[in-house]
Motif scaffolding. Structure first.
Motif, PDB file in Angstrom:
ATOM      1  N   ASP A 439     -26.715 -44.684  40.396  1.00 14.10           N
ATOM      2  CA  ASP A 439     -26.716 -43.796  41.570  1.00 14.10           C
ATOM      3  C   ASP A 439     -25.554 -44.152  42.491  1.00 14.10           C
ATOM      4  O   ASP A 439     -24.867 -43.295  43.031  1.00 14.10           O
ATOM      5  CB  ASP A 439     -28.030 -43.942  42.362  1.00 14.10           C
ATOM      6  CG  ASP A 439     -29.184 -43.299  41.631  1.00 14.10           C
ATOM      7  OD1 ASP A 439     -28.917 -42.554  40.656  1.00 14.10           O
ATOM      8  OD2 ASP A 439     -30.353 -43.546  42.005  1.00 14.10           O
ATOM      9  N   LYS A 440     -25.369 -45.468  42.666  1.00 12.31           N
ATOM     10  CA  LYS A 440     -24.291 -45.923  43.559  1.00 12.31           C
ATOM     11  C   LYS A 440     -22.932 -45.507  43.007  1.00 12.31           C
ATOM     12  O   LYS A 440     -22.056 -45.047  43.743  1.00 12.31           O
ATOM     13  CB  LYS A 440     -24.350 -47.452  43.697  1.00 12.31           C
ATOM     14  CG  LYS A 440     -24.903 -47.851  45.045  1.00 12.31           C
ATOM     15  CD  LYS A 440     -25.175 -49.295  45.221  1.00 12.31           C
ATOM     16  CE  LYS A 440     -24.051 -50.253  45.305  1.00 12.31           C
ATOM     17  NZ  LYS A 440     -24.532 -51.651  45.452  1.00 12.31           N
ATOM     18  N   ARG A 441     -22.766 -45.664  41.688  1.00  9.33           N
ATOM     19  CA  ARG A 441     -21.498 -45.289  41.044  1.00  9.33           C
ATOM     20  C   ARG A 441     -21.236 -43.790  41.220  1.00  9.33           C
ATOM     21  O   ARG A 441     -20.121 -43.370  41.540  1.00  9.33           O
ATOM     22  CB  ARG A 441     -21.573 -45.598  39.536  1.00  9.33           C
ATOM     23  CG  ARG A 441     -20.956 -46.934  39.169  1.00  9.33           C
ATOM     24  CD  ARG A 441     -21.372 -47.332  37.789  1.00  9.33           C
ATOM     25  NE  ARG A 441     -20.915 -46.394  36.768  1.00  9.33           N
ATOM     26  CZ  ARG A 441     -19.921 -46.628  35.913  1.00  9.33           C
ATOM     27  NH1 ARG A 441     -19.268 -47.749  35.970  1.00  9.33           N
ATOM     28  NH2 ARG A 441     -19.588 -45.750  35.004  1.00  9.33           N
ATOM     29  N   ASN A 442     -22.319 -43.010  41.031  1.00  8.56           N
ATOM     30  CA  ASN A 442     -22.172 -41.563  41.168  1.00  8.56           C
ATOM     31  C   ASN A 442     -21.777 -41.189  42.590  1.00  8.56           C
ATOM     32  O   ASN A 442     -20.921 -40.335  42.809  1.00  8.56           O
ATOM     33  CB  ASN A 442     -23.480 -40.845  40.793  1.00  8.56           C
ATOM     34  CG  ASN A 442     -23.723 -40.919  39.302  1.00  8.56           C
ATOM     35  OD1 ASN A 442     -22.808 -41.226  38.533  1.00  8.56           O
ATOM     36  ND2 ASN A 442     -24.951 -40.669  38.893  1.00  8.56           N
ATOM     37  N   ALA A 443     -22.423 -41.861  43.568  1.00  6.53           N
ATOM     38  CA  ALA A 443     -22.134 -41.553  44.972  1.00  6.53           C
ATOM     39  C   ALA A 443     -20.684 -41.898  45.285  1.00  6.53           C
ATOM     40  O   ALA A 443     -19.980 -41.152  45.969  1.00  6.53           O
ATOM     41  CB  ALA A 443     -23.090 -42.338  45.871  1.00  6.53           C
ATOM     42  N   LYS A 444     -20.214 -43.047  44.770  1.00  8.64           N
ATOM     43  CA  LYS A 444     -18.842 -43.492  45.002  1.00  8.64           C
ATOM     44  C   LYS A 444     -17.866 -42.476  44.422  1.00  8.64           C
ATOM     45  O   LYS A 444     -16.865 -42.107  45.065  1.00  8.64           O
ATOM     46  CB  LYS A 444     -18.626 -44.849  44.320  1.00  8.64           C
ATOM     47  CG  LYS A 444     -18.383 -45.968  45.301  1.00  8.64           C
ATOM     48  CD  LYS A 444     -17.987 -47.213  44.527  1.00  8.64           C
ATOM     49  CE  LYS A 444     -18.163 -48.461  45.354  1.00  8.64           C
ATOM     50  NZ  LYS A 444     -18.131 -49.650  44.536  1.00  8.64           N
ATOM     51  N   LYS A 445     -18.187 -42.041  43.185  1.00  9.08           N
ATOM     52  CA  LYS A 445     -17.320 -41.092  42.491  1.00  9.08           C
ATOM     53  C   LYS A 445     -17.232 -39.791  43.288  1.00  9.08           C
ATOM     54  O   LYS A 445     -16.149 -39.237  43.498  1.00  9.08           O
ATOM     55  CB  LYS A 445     -17.904 -40.822  41.092  1.00  9.08           C
ATOM     56  CG  LYS A 445     -16.867 -40.463  40.060  1.00  9.08           C
ATOM     57  CD  LYS A 445     -17.530 -40.481  38.694  1.00  9.08           C
ATOM     58  CE  LYS A 445     -16.913 -39.463  37.789  1.00  9.08           C
ATOM     59  NZ  LYS A 445     -17.697 -39.233  36.592  1.00  9.08           N
ATOM     60  N   ALA A 447     -17.739 -39.378  46.471  1.00  8.11           N
ATOM     61  CA  ALA A 447     -17.012 -39.593  47.725  1.00  8.11           C
ATOM     62  C   ALA A 447     -15.505 -39.584  47.456  1.00  8.11           C
ATOM     63  O   ALA A 447     -14.720 -39.011  48.224  1.00  8.11           O
ATOM     64  CB  ALA A 447     -17.434 -40.922  48.346  1.00  8.11           C
ATOM     65  N   LYS A 448     -15.100 -40.203  46.338  1.00  5.89           N
ATOM     66  CA  LYS A 448     -13.692 -40.270  45.966  1.00  5.89           C
ATOM     67  C   LYS A 448     -13.148 -38.861  45.726  1.00  5.89           C
ATOM     68  O   LYS A 448     -12.075 -38.493  46.212  1.00  5.89           O
ATOM     69  CB  LYS A 448     -13.552 -41.102  44.690  1.00  5.89           C
ATOM     70  CG  LYS A 448     -12.383 -42.048  44.693  1.00  5.89           C
ATOM     71  CD  LYS A 448     -12.443 -42.851  43.409  1.00  5.89           C
ATOM     72  CE  LYS A 448     -11.334 -43.819  43.245  1.00  5.89           C
ATOM     73  NZ  LYS A 448     -11.485 -44.539  41.976  1.00  5.89           N
ATOM     74  N   GLU A 449     -13.939 -38.073  44.972  1.00  5.94           N
ATOM     75  CA  GLU A 449     -13.509 -36.713  44.656  1.00  5.94           C
ATOM     76  C   GLU A 449     -13.386 -35.871  45.925  1.00  5.94           C
ATOM     77  O   GLU A 449     -12.451 -35.096  46.084  1.00  5.94           O
ATOM     78  CB  GLU A 449     -14.510 -36.063  43.688  1.00  5.94           C
ATOM     79  CG  GLU A 449     -14.253 -36.489  42.246  1.00  5.94           C
ATOM     80  CD  GLU A 449     -15.400 -36.146  41.315  1.00  5.94           C
ATOM     81  OE1 GLU A 449     -15.355 -36.594  40.168  1.00  5.94           O
ATOM     82  OE2 GLU A 449     -16.344 -35.450  41.761  1.00  5.94           O
ATOM     83  N   LYS A 451     -12.716 -36.978  48.823  1.00  4.74           N
ATOM     84  CA  LYS A 451     -11.535 -37.457  49.557  1.00  4.74           C
ATOM     85  C   LYS A 451     -10.274 -36.772  49.013  1.00  4.74           C
ATOM     86  O   LYS A 451      -9.419 -36.302  49.767  1.00  4.74           O
ATOM     87  CB  LYS A 451     -11.423 -38.966  49.370  1.00  4.74           C
ATOM     88  CG  LYS A 451     -11.079 -39.710  50.646  1.00  4.74           C
ATOM     89  CD  LYS A 451     -11.089 -41.192  50.335  1.00  4.74           C
ATOM     90  CE  LYS A 451     -10.684 -42.025  51.494  1.00  4.74           C
ATOM     91  NZ  LYS A 451     -10.697 -43.438  51.107  1.00  4.74           N
TER      92      LYS A 451
END
Ligand code: ASP
Length: 457
Positions: A439-445, A447-449, A451
């Motif tokens: 879930d954390k990885r997905n959220a990070k991804k 957020a990156k996208e 950005k």
């Protein structure tokens, strides 16, 4: 067991794989809807399965004690029904592991993701198992002085043929499509499932239909397993009652200390290691975790089979918030290769057997036990009694007499109930943790996208 979740799985599967045909989707949805009608909530007068299992467990102990003088009757007429139940569980296990891992892999539709989940669970499984053996060795050494000096003459035990480490590795890979399934060689079945799952992802459009088919068969076998699990209170009673009738207080008494040591280690490992990992890595309260796991733990305790507990474990882990994607991959893998309870048992029994024979184990020998028990637990099948067979490998690794297994064989079932409970709890802790990481990885991804999109705008 609340079948709703399993049926939800069937209903959700086509969504995760947007490649099934409309007819297949409609059929699966229809099945799931029908099933939901049947299983919505347990009818008012119907007790949840966990409660039924608990009552069966208590009845088995009470009846077993009452018919202590008629143990033959229990073995001849009650045990066979337990064996029928276990046969049914064994029958369904291969298709369950095969299809749930394939469904898990294809639902991720990304080999990197499978690599992350597979790699992380493997590291978690190996580390916790090595830790478990160490806990077993520490406590066994502390309690060593209380172990009875048993008569070790006239002991005999048929050891399984010795296989070398390299042979063990080679044997993981199937040379035939049918044999792993017919022989229920779970490691080979897992390799098959992974290989086919990856091939389906890589084949892309050409294998679109296979995705729907796999999800359909996964739902069918889950449903079949569910039907079998409805019999579990009867199975539990028939399996446990003869054990209690046969192993009266006397045999348990003479081995009480070693049993107690193993059970203390099981509890310490669950309370310390899983509470720690679940709260720090999975950000979940350990109380919530153990409460949610109770039905699966009770079932594992009475059935002594990790693989048999798999569907219930999946349900509990998903109810705790682990994603279907993660549980359908991590749990079947764990039921086959992750055995913390078994590793503890092997560590404790190695020390116990050594002390019964008056053998003193050195530190390097203990390290060898940790390594061998970790590997042995990978090769241990998730079925009753498998850990005792693998104990031979651990004893052999440090030159302990294999016939010593006969010392603990009489009460193996009692060890087994506890070690299986720990085994499946470890699998579920891994699912909860990896799901949280994912879930954390997905959220990070995401957020990156976002950005990048913002920067482009
Ligand atoms: N019964 C255990 C399990 O299913 C394996 C063992 O015998 O240690 O996890």
């Amino acid at each position: 067991m609340s079948e709703e979740k399993i049926q939800d799985q069937a209903a959700e599967s086509p969504e995760t794989s947007d490649s099934s045909t409309p007819e297949e989707e409609t059929a699966i949805m229809k099945d799931a809807a029908n099933a939901k009608e049947d299983f919505k909530e347990p009818k008012k007068h119907q007790m949840p399965l966990a409660g039924q299992i608990f009552i069966a467990l208590v009845c088995a102990i009470v009846v077993g004690m009452l018919i202590r003088n008629h143990a033959d009757f229990a073995v001849t007429y009650i045990q066979p029904f337990g064996t029928i139940f276990l046969n049914l569980v064994k029958f369904i296990v291969v298709p369950i592991v095969l299809f749930s891992i394939m469904a898990g892999v294809v639902s991720m539709s990304d080999i990197k993701k499978v690599g992350f989940i597979g790699g992380t669970s493997l590291v978690y499984y190996m580390l916790t198992t090595a830790f478990a053996t160490t806990i077993g060795l520490i406590f066994a050494n502390i309690f060593k002085r209380f172990y009875p000096l048993l008569n070790t003459s006239n002991l005999s035990y048929d050891a399984p043929p010795k296989t070398s480490f390299m042979d063990t590795i080679v044997n993981i890979f199937p040379s035939n499509f049918i044999t792993p399934m017919s022989e229920a060689n779970m490691l080979q079945v897992i390799v098959m499932a992974l290989l086919i799952g990856f091939a389906i992802i890589l084949a892309g459009k050409d294998a679109q239909h296979a995705v729907g088919t796999i999800n359909t068969w996964n739902a069918i076998f889950m449903k079949a397993m569910d039907m079998i699990l409805r019999l579990s209170p009867i199975g539990v009673f028939c399996l446990l009652c003869p054990v209690v009738a046969q192993n009266g207080a006397m045999i348990i008494g003479s081995l009480a200390m070693v049993l107690l040591t193993a059970y203390i280690c099981y509890v310490v490992h669950a309370v310390c290691v899983y509470s720690f990992t679940v709260s720090t890595l999975g950000k979940m309260s350990p109380i919530k975790f153990f409460k949610g796991m109770m039905p699966a733990m009770l079932f594992a305790f009475s059935s002594a089979s990790s693989v048999g507990t798999l569907p219930l474990n999946m349900e509990c882990a998903q109810k705790l918030g682990a994603s279907k994607e993660v549980t359908s991959f991590v749990l079947p893998l764990g039921a086959t290769i992750n055995m913390d309870g078994t590793a503890i048992y092997q560590g404790v029994c190695a020390i116990f057997i050594a002390s019964c024979y008056g053998i003193h184990l050195t530190l390097p020998q203990m390290v060898t036990i940790v390594l061998t028990a970790t590997l042995a637990s990978i090769g241990t099948a998730g079925v009753p009694g498998a850990g005792m067979v693998m104990l031979a490998m651990v004893l052999q690794s440090v030159g302990l007499p294999i016939s010593g297994i006969a010392l603990v064989a009489g009460v193996d079932r009692i060890f087994d109930m506890g070690r299986t409970t720990l085994n499946i709890t470890g699998d579920a802790s891994c699912a909860v943790i990896i799901s949280h990481m994912q879930d954390k990885r997905n959220a990070k991804k995401a957020a990156k996208e976002a950005k990048v999109e913002n920067a482009q705008a």
